[in-house]
Every structure is written in C-alpha cells, then in structure tokens.
Design a protein around this motif. Structure first.
Motif, PDB file in Angstrom:
ATOM      1  N   GLN B 380       0.810  -1.230   0.000  1.00 38.37           N
ATOM      2  CA  GLN B 380       0.000   0.000   0.000  1.00 38.37           C
ATOM      3  C   GLN B 380       0.837   1.271   0.000  1.00 38.37           C
ATOM      4  OE1 GLN B 380      -4.168   0.301   1.985  1.00 38.37           O
ATOM      5  NE2 GLN B 380      -2.841  -0.799   3.356  1.00 38.37           N
ATOM      6  N   ALA B 381       1.836   1.333   0.863  1.00 36.51           N
ATOM      7  CA  ALA B 381       2.657   2.541   0.932  1.00 36.51           C
ATOM      8  C   ALA B 381       3.397   2.753  -0.384  1.00 36.51           C
ATOM      9  CB  ALA B 381       3.646   2.433   2.091  1.00 36.51           C
ATOM     10  N   ARG B 382       3.846   1.645  -0.952  1.00 37.07           N
ATOM     11  CA  ARG B 382       4.572   1.711  -2.239  1.00 37.07           C
ATOM     12  C   ARG B 382       3.651   2.219  -3.350  1.00 37.07           C
ATOM     13  NH1 ARG B 382       7.502   1.842  -6.091  1.00 37.07           N
ATOM     14  NH2 ARG B 382       8.349   3.607  -5.032  1.00 37.07           N
ATOM     15  N   ILE B 383       2.390   1.780  -3.330  1.00 37.06           N
ATOM     16  CA  ILE B 383       1.450   2.213  -4.366  1.00 37.06           C
ATOM     17  C   ILE B 383       1.251   3.729  -4.277  1.00 37.06           C
ATOM     18  CG2 ILE B 383      -0.938   2.070  -5.172  1.00 37.06           C
ATOM     19  CD1 ILE B 383      -0.990  -0.863  -4.271  1.00 37.06           C
ATOM     20  N   GLU B 384       1.075   4.233  -3.060  1.00 36.26           N
ATOM     21  CA  GLU B 384       0.893   5.686  -2.931  1.00 36.26           C
ATOM     22  C   GLU B 384       2.140   6.437  -3.378  1.00 36.26           C
ATOM     23  OE1 GLU B 384      -0.508   7.285   0.728  1.00 36.26           O
ATOM     24  OE2 GLU B 384      -2.470   6.314   0.576  1.00 36.26           O
ATOM     25  N   GLN B 385       3.317   5.924  -2.991  1.00 39.07           N
ATOM     26  CA  GLN B 385       4.567   6.562  -3.401  1.00 39.07           C
ATOM     27  C   GLN B 385       4.689   6.534  -4.922  1.00 39.07           C
ATOM     28  OE1 GLN B 385       8.275   4.454  -2.415  1.00 39.07           O
ATOM     29  NE2 GLN B 385       8.919   6.272  -1.287  1.00 39.07           N
ATOM     30  N   ASN B 386       4.348   5.383  -5.501  1.00 44.35           N
ATOM     31  CA  ASN B 386       4.430   5.204  -6.945  1.00 44.35           C
ATOM     32  C   ASN B 386       3.467   6.150  -7.664  1.00 44.35           C
ATOM     33  OD1 ASN B 386       4.124   2.223  -9.084  1.00 44.35           O
ATOM     34  ND2 ASN B 386       4.866   4.256  -9.538  1.00 44.35           N
TER      35      ASN B 386
END
Lengths: 153, 431
Positions: B380-386
């Motif tokens: 999830q955090a990676r998706i937002e960062q991405n």
C-alpha cells in the motif's frame, strides 16, 4: 440416451449452502443415470476460467447454476442474453461471472452449438450451510427428473 | 488560481479488506497536495476468528481469505504450525507442495496478465472488446489459467478454497496417472508461455522507473515459492522469526488495511521484487527467455511487473513439468503431528508477493494468537509513493480521463486484488 450428438451437463456451484444446487444436480444425475450413459457430467467451481475451456463447440450443453431471487426453489430457463452482466465482473480478479463468461465465449467463438441455461432460484449462498434448504432441495430433484425424462425420451 | 481535484476510485476486493476502496487526489497550484489510497471496507478479523480454533482447522479457514491465492494462505499457515510443533514433512511432500503452489502462480498470473492488465496496455475499455481484437491471446490466457486450476485441483480437490493440504502433509496423494496426464498440456503451455514473454516484452509499457526497495524470499538452490530466507535490495537477510524486528505494521486513518514499512520505508513485494532479487535462481531455459527480451533486470520500472509475471508463468510451467515427471506418491502422505505449546512463523511467496504468518498455540494446539500479513497491505505505501511520482511524471495538467486511466494502470499493475472492475476509478473534479 436418445439425444443425438455429444451432450454436456455442467453444474456450477460452490460449497455454500444453496449455491451448491448445480453440483447437487450433477451428483444426483450420476447416481440416476445408467453406467455407460455417454454424457459428460461436470461439477464446476469457477464459471469464468473453468467454464470456457470446457465448452465443446459440437455439443449440446446444459448449464445448471443457482440464481438469486426472492422466491427460492424455482426452475428458470433464461436465455444467455437475459442474464444481467455487471460490467465490473468482466475483469474481476475473482474471475468473470456466468453472464460475462458466456459473452466472452461468444466473442471467442467458443459457444457450443446448442446451449440451455437451467437455473434454480435461491435466496442467498450461505457460507455456513452445507446442505440445501427444503425448497431448493425439491427444485434440484425436479430438475434431475426433468433432465432424465428428456435424456430418455 | 487554486485548482482542486478530487478523484474517487471504487476498488472492490482487496485481500483481507475485501471490498471497496478509493483514491483521493488533490492537486493545488500544479502540485499534488494530497494523495491517499483509501481502503474503507471493514476489516475481516480473520486473525481474531482463528483464536481458540484447533490447529487442524487453520489451513481450511485461512484458505477462505482469498479466492485467488488460497494455496498461499494454506501453505504459509501450515509452515508456521509445523515449525511450532517441530514437524518435518517428507521431501516428497515438499515437492508436492511446490507443484501445488506452481498451479496457483500459473492461474493467478495468467488471469492478471490476460484479463486484467492487458486491456490497460492495449487501449481497450473492457476484456470483451479486447477479445474481439485479440482472441488468440485471450484464449491463451484462459488455457494457462485452466491448467493452473487443474494443478490446484489435483492436490486441493478444488481450485477455489482447496481442502487437500494439512499440517504434516496432505490428506491424500494424487495417483501418478493423474499427474502424468497433465504432461502434454504442460508441454503445450510452455510454448505458449514463451510466446507470452516475448509478446509482453514487445508491448509499449510506460517507462515508470523509480528507486525502490525489493523484498522477497531467496532460497539457496531454487527460485522461491514455499521456502527461503527474506532478503531485500537494501541488504536484509533474515528468517521469518525476525520479520517483526525489521518491519512495522500500523494503522492509517484513511485505510482499514494495515500498512507496513521496512525500517520506516515503503517497499515492494511481488513478481518484480522476486525477479530483481532472484535472477541467479532462474532455471536456464527461463533465464534464456528473459535474456532474449533484451530488457535488463533488476529493473526499477514498476510496469516491468507484467513481464516478471509472464516470466514466472514460464518458471511455474518449467518447474511443474519436472515435478510431474519425478512424481511418485509418498509412502506416508502426512507425518504424525503432536501439537504442543509454541510459536511458529511461516513465509511464502504468494502470486502477489510475500505472505507472512505467526501463530502461538497452547499445549493442545489451539490457537492463542494469529498474525497474518498479506502482500497487498505491504504494497500500500509503495502504491501511494508510486502514484505520486508517476502522476507527476505523467503530467498533472492532463485531462481528467487521462489521469484516471493512468491511476488505474498504476494501481492495477500491482495486481492488488482490487481489480474487480474495469472502470474502478470514478472521477469527480472540483475546480
């Protein structure tokens, strides 16, 4: 069996209570029909990816599935085009539903030469129930009887 | 002039938070001022449901967490309970489990590539429309997925929520003829999979390169599925028991799914992370197939996840062919299990990435506590960062539909079990 050509009967379902109606029809047909009946009887657990590769274009195919309704225990025979297809289910990660699968099979030229839908109405798929409710139980018996009569006619 | 945009995405069926989510995007003064992947489906409380249950019930209960990757949940739980009870299944059972898991990778990856991701990359608004133009490709996807389902059925009795695996082994072993009957189909599928890899490499995938932390298992001999230690591209090398020492799960107000960080940083799990960390574990034919694409790995382009999935289909089929040829039913399909009080950890590579379990049991083997960390919540955090970086590169001044489609592509690329709708992004712009 008197029907000409190959015949497939595919029961779609899950272990969840009345949603297993399609599986029960197949199980009871297997018990009723004589050995060497020559029919292809299939209990299927996933309509999308599982159904399309099974469809034989040169066969008569009867698809049996549960259909949600307020009046359980009816035997309904909708045309494929009458099934409500939620556009979202076409690309669902949990596999396309029956309507979308049949539409996809049609586009891919994979529908059997004759297709009949036989639906048994249920009120809900109860994950905690491992038996059929009385009205669905009776409808399954009636559908099995109906199939046997047509196959033996 | 201040510009305010609000974009809402309906994202049903996240693993563990199965249901709807949304994306809130605010752009002010040409910059992203707020971006939140909001998961608002109530938690499913599986960990709590498991408390007080017998160890024998756990594999079938956790299989219900996901209809696409139930094998991952079962085998991770079994691994953890076998550790807690000091149970050591036979080598043959380990091989059977690997074959079982290959089936799940095959069906899940084939589904995602052909039915969920490709319409995005080929410019179609639905699978049906795409099938009119690319019928052979869709048929290939269905064929690969069906083979994966059949492999799962062999060991699990059914492909959705299978029931064949248990702590100590399996309830029953397939007959060799059932296994060997699949070999011609596997051989045919391997050719189709090699074509798939070449085709995916030729697609005009967006160039979405980022500096990212890959996290995946590594095994001393083979490409990781069911076993290995946990590695990261930032230097991590730990056993499952140490996961809690390095990773932190926490609640964010806008999401009912827990987030996870590795030493306070977002990280990637899934096919791209696995491939980035395990290039030297690819079997020669699969490594050769990758080399022929001309695309270099490790890759920071998140859209190379599609190619990584295609390559893992090749790998699953390569492994399945060997495992099927070598299959002999075990003398004992399961070893005796004597429950005891203890703690056990399990981690395997679900199709979508690392899955981690921890169980504490009492002397009778009843579950005192359970903890399950699925791949989607880890990403999830990676998706937002991405999304933040990718949208900025894409251009925030683009039209609403373009922005919406790009957000969908970025999110769906993670195969996050939220792709239940083709048009899951409902866009409302306020200016």
């Amino acid at each position: 069996m008197s029907l000409p050509g190959p015949v497939q009967i595919i029961g779609i379902g899950s272990p969840c209570g009345d949603d297993r109606a399609g599986w029960e029809v197949i199980r009871r047909l297997e018990q009723r029909l004589p050995p060497g009946h020559g029919l292809q009887l299939i209990a299927l657990d996933r309509p999308g990816s599982g159904l399309i590769p099974l469809l034989q274009q040169d066969s008569r195919c009867w698809l049996v599935d549960a259909l949600r309704s307020d009046r359980p225990g009816q035997h309904l025979r909708p045309r494929p085009g009458q099934l409500v297809s939620d556009p979202g289910t076409v690309a669902s990660s949990h596999s396309p539903g029956l309507a979308a699968s049949l539409r996809l099979a049609e586009v891919l030229g994979l529908l059997p030469r004759e297709l009949e839908l036989h639906c048994i109405s249920i009120t809900a798929a109860d994950p905690l129930a491992d038996t059929l409710s009385p009205p669905v139980e009776a409808a399954v018996d009636r559908l099995v009887e109906y199939c046997c009569q047509r196959l033996e006619a | 002039m201040m510009t305010r945009r609000r974009i809402r995405i309906d994202v049903p069926a996240l693993t563990r938070v199965e249901g709807e989510g949304s994306l809130r995007l605010r752009i002010q003064g040409g910059r992203i001022s707020q971006l939140q992947l909001q998961i608002f489906e109530p938690p499913r409380y599986f960990e709590k449901f498991l408390e007080g249950r017998s160890w024998q019930e756990v594999p079938d209960l956790v299989a219900r967490i996901c209809g696409i990757c139930p094998v991952a949940y079962q085998l991770t739980a079994i691994q953890a309970l076998e550790q807690a009870f000091a149970v050591h299944p036979s080598r043959t059972v380990e091989r059977m489990r690997r074959l079982f898991y290959c089936g799940e990778w095959l069906q899940s990856h084939a589904l995602h590539i052909h039915l969920l991701a490709l319409p995005d990359h080929l410019g179609f608004d639905s699978l049906i429309t795409m099938a009119e133009h690319y019928p052979q490709e869709v048929k290939r996807g269905l064929m690969l997925q069906a083979l994966g389902n059949d492999l799962m059925c062999l060991f699990g009795a059914r492909s959705v929520h299978p029931v064949g695996a248990c702590v100590g082994g399996f309830h029953r072993a397939p007959e060799p003829r059932q296994i060997h009957r699949l070999l011609p189909r596997i051989a045919e599928a391997r050719e189709a999979a090699a074509d798939l890899t070449r085709w995916c490499a030729s697609l005009p995938l967006p160039d979405d390169r980022e500096k990212l932390i890959s996290v995946a298992l590594r095994h001393r001999e083979e490409y990781p599925l069911c076993n290995g230690r946990l590695f990261s591209s930032s230097g991590l090398n730990i056993s499952a028991a140490k996961w809690e020492h390095h990773f932190r799960e926490f609640q964010r107000p806008h999401s009912t799914a827990l987030w996870a960080l590795l030493e306070e940083r977002p990280y990637l799990v899934g096919p791209l992370a696995r491939l980035n960390l395990n290039l030297d574990r690819l079997p020669a034919p699969v490594a050769s197939s990758l080399a022929k694409t001309g695309i270099r790995f490790p890759s920071g382009n998140l859209f190379h996840s599609l190619l990584a999935r295609a390559l893992e289909i090749e790998l699953a089929l390569h492994e399945a062919e060997i495992l099927c040829r070598e299959y002999r039913p075990p003398e004992r399909v399961r070893v005796p299990v004597v429950p005891r009080a203890g703690v056990g950890f399990g981690m395997t590579e679900a199709p979508r990435g690392l899955l981690w379990h921890r169980y504490e049991t009492d002397a009778q083997g009843r579950i005192l506590s359970a903890r399950i960390v699925p791949p989607t919540s880890q990403n999830q955090a990676r998706i937002e960062q991405n999304l933040t970086a990718s949208l900025t590169r894409f251009g925030l001044d683009r039209g609403d539909d373009e922005l919406r489609l790009h957000c969908e592509k970025v999110i769906r690329n993670y195969d996050p079990c939220i792709s239940c709708a083709t048009h899951f992004l409902a866009l409302r712009v306020e200016r």
